[in-house]
Write an enzyme that holds these catalytic residues in place. Sequence first.
Site, PDB file in Angstrom:
ATOM      1  N   ARG A  57       0.969  -1.393   0.462  1.00  0.00           N
ATOM      2  CA  ARG A  57      -0.140  -0.133  -0.356  1.00  0.00           C
ATOM      3  C   ARG A  57       1.177   1.073   0.044  1.00  0.00           C
ATOM      4  NH1 ARG A  57      -2.757   3.717   0.407  1.00  0.00           N
ATOM      5  NH2 ARG A  57      -4.267   4.925   0.675  1.00  0.00           N
ATOM      6  N   GLU A  65     -11.294   5.349  -5.668  1.00  0.00           N
ATOM      7  CA  GLU A  65     -11.486   3.230  -5.319  1.00  0.00           C
ATOM      8  C   GLU A  65     -12.169   3.517  -6.426  1.00  0.00           C
ATOM      9  OE1 GLU A  65     -11.526   1.729  -3.006  1.00  0.00           O
ATOM     10  OE2 GLU A  65     -10.932   3.508  -1.530  1.00  0.00           O
ATOM     11  N   ARG A 100      -0.738  -5.397   5.210  1.00  0.00           N
ATOM     12  CA  ARG A 100      -0.137  -4.615   4.265  1.00  0.00           C
ATOM     13  C   ARG A 100       0.823  -4.352   4.529  1.00  0.00           C
ATOM     14  NH1 ARG A 100      -5.198  -1.321   1.384  1.00  0.00           N
ATOM     15  NH2 ARG A 100      -5.384  -0.493   3.255  1.00  0.00           N
TER      16      ARG A 100
END
Length: 167
Positions: A57, A65, A100
Amino acid sequence: MLRIIVASMLAAAALLHAPVSLGKGSSGTLTCTVHSVHDGDSMRVRCPGERGTIALRMEQIDAPELQQAYGTRARDRLRELCPVGTPVTIQASGRDQYGRLLGNASCDGRSVNEEMIRAGAAWVYNRYVTDRSLYALQDEARAARRGLWAGRNPEAPWRWRWRYQQR
């Protein structure tokens, strides 16, 4: 004495080729390969010595999104910057709440985090920003109406997610 020197050199070589530990407090520089790009601020990478792929990330930025306006174009911009199979250098800073790896990524010697902001493909993530110079890149993209800033009322992803969760 020679045995000690040789043993020390072998131990150092073994450490250089040991798998990268990507535990909870992961930090440091990693050189990996892009495996896939999911959206405008995350990808999966394959790192030497690691089994499987690792979710990365990009820190300090937040891209729309996929379901949001400009979301697929942001993903496509990241895919242009870091095509599958490309080496990616990651300055890792830790892990996020989803496990992540967090970091600043570079492909082909270019800062992906900066390039996504410069192209108007992501926002500076106010909540997590540490590099204040990213705001100047965002201001330039907004003034030039690049990327998502060409839209009438671009909505920050964190606001969009909050609004979507309220339904």
